[in-house]
Enzyme design. Structure first.
Site, PDB file in Angstrom:
ATOM      1  N   ASP A 162      -3.249   2.603  -5.761  1.00  0.00           N
ATOM      2  CA  ASP A 162      -2.112   2.629  -4.833  1.00  0.00           C
ATOM      3  C   ASP A 162      -1.979   1.370  -3.991  1.00  0.00           C
ATOM      4  OD1 ASP A 162      -4.349   3.039  -3.215  1.00  0.00           O
ATOM      5  OD2 ASP A 162      -3.196   4.238  -1.802  1.00  0.00           O
ATOM      6  N   GLU A 163      -2.692   0.308  -4.328  1.00  0.00           N
ATOM      7  CA  GLU A 163      -2.498  -0.895  -3.522  1.00  0.00           C
ATOM      8  C   GLU A 163      -2.705  -2.157  -4.339  1.00  0.00           C
ATOM      9  OE1 GLU A 163      -5.586  -1.800  -0.542  1.00  0.00           O
ATOM     10  OE2 GLU A 163      -6.481   0.128  -1.074  1.00  0.00           O
ATOM     11  N   ASP A 194       0.856  -1.186   0.000  1.00  0.00           N
ATOM     12  CA  ASP A 194       0.000   0.000   0.000  1.00  0.00           C
ATOM     13  C   ASP A 194       0.891   1.234   0.000  1.00  0.00           C
ATOM     14  OD1 ASP A 194      -2.226   1.567   0.138  1.00  0.00           O
ATOM     15  OD2 ASP A 194      -2.649   1.170   2.252  1.00  0.00           O
TER      16      ASP A 194
HETATM   17 MG   LIG Z   1      -2.478   3.901   0.306  1.00  0.00          MG
END
Ligand SMILES: [Mg+2]
Length: 347
Positions: free
Chosen positions: A101-102, A7
């Site tokens: 973003d992950e 993350d």
């Molecule tokens: Mg994040």
């Protein structure tokens, strides 16, 4: 199984700080400017004031009046996201991207998985200047909670039993999918920690919460979860969804969330689709999906968001909403990024 959750730390804000270094160390919020705008990301300095993702921007400004507001630039986030996800695929064959973003990574085939993840984090930092947090565990739930445990730049490796022990004294709300309302109802039963919840007889939870949620609560408290990754090769749709910290009854607020989800979804879409769907889960766990197929494939956030809002208005949730999601499906052509050779390699 060995699953990692990677993350990026305060991703949108971090991308903005790369191009505006003068804002480093200051409370920064990435959010739209309309009256119903929602915070997409807050810098760690802003989080100290209680500002968090998915919070109405007006509330964030009240909590932290000094915060600098930056409107989201999804094209920029998407470009950096591609760079990051390409690096992930360089290191690990089986990757499930769950947002800009992950991602979850299947480390099962690696000889030295922890070392590989440390190299990956270093590579991401070298290539983008951004930091990421990693959690490693036997399933997605352990990995996800572990990646969040020591943010930013966290690196936490846990077994399922280790996760149970480490978070035994934490609130049940620490675990994704257990929201504040459930936390309150659990507290009324004297269950204020994950450890306590894990030891509660299933029958007692099912009596209070119903068969499904009772079972689900116990499984989550014991950190049982899926280790199954959804690989891109089989993806026939792409979606974004959010479970709210507090159930949302206000229609305008629901719509603002749906617009934000549509923006984020379209920012990460690899190809246009013709079917747009919403998913709505009510506070009693009733879950419905509504879909519409349009004439021409689109990846335009305005079009997707517009259809999603129509669908929401037509459904008109009769109870407060605990989860909202948007999905695009019906892709005409395979995504150019899908590389069959990469996935065909045996582990
Ligand atoms: Mg994040």
């Amino acid at each position: 199984m060995k699953i990692a959750h990677l993350d990026m730390d305060a991703f949108y804000v971090s991308v903005e700080l790369q191009r505006r270094p003068e804002l480093r160390g200051k409370p920064v919020i990435v959010a739209g400017t309309g009256p119903r705008a929602v915070v997409t990301t807050a810098s760690y300095e802003a989080r100290k004031f209680g500002v968090g993702s998915a919070m109405p921007a007006a509330r964030a400004r009240r909590l932290c009046p000094a915060a600098i507001n930056i409107p989201p630039d999804f094209a920029a986030y998407r470009a950096v996201s591609r760079q990051v996800m390409d690096l992930l695929r360089d290191h690990v064959e089986r990757v499930e991207v769950v947002g800009l973003d992950e991602a979850y990574l299947d480390l099962s085939g690696l000889v030295a998985p922890n070392a590989a993840m440390r190299r990956l984090v270093a590579d991401i930092r070298r290539a983008t200047g951004l930091s990421a947090s990693v959690g490693i565990g036997p399933n997605k739930l352990v990995a996800k909670v572990a990646s969040d445990a020591e943010k930013p730049a966290g690196f936490v490796v846990l077994t399922r039993e280790g996760a149970c022990a480490r978070f035994a004294d934490a609130s049940p709300g620490l675990v994704p999918g257990i929201g504040p309302k459930t936390v309150e109802r659990l507290a009324a039963l004297g269950i204020t920690t994950l450890g306590r919840l894990a030891q509660t007889p299933e029958a007692a939870l099912q009596e209070r919460f119903g068969t499904n949620q009772g079972r689900d609560l116990l499984a989550r408290a014991r950190f049982h979860g899926s280790a199954q990754l959804t690989l891109e090769r089989v993806a026939v749709s792409e979606s974004r969804e959010t479970t709210f910290n507090t159930d949302v009854a206000d229609r305008a607020e629901q719509e603002a969330h749906l617009r934000r989800l549509s923006d984020e979804l379209c920012a990460g879409l690899k190809r246009p689709g013709r079917t747009i769907a919403i998913k709505v889960r009510l506070d009693d766990w009733t879950t419905v999906t509504r879909a519409r197929t349009i004439a021409e494939a689109t990846a335009d956030a305005h079009v997707v968001g517009g259809v999603a809002l129509d669908l929401l208005r037509a459904y008109a949730p009769a109870r407060p909403v605990r989860l909202l999601g948007v999905r695009v499906a019906g892709f005409d052509a395979p995504a150019p990024e899908v590389d069959a050779g990469q996935l065909a390699l045996p582990l």
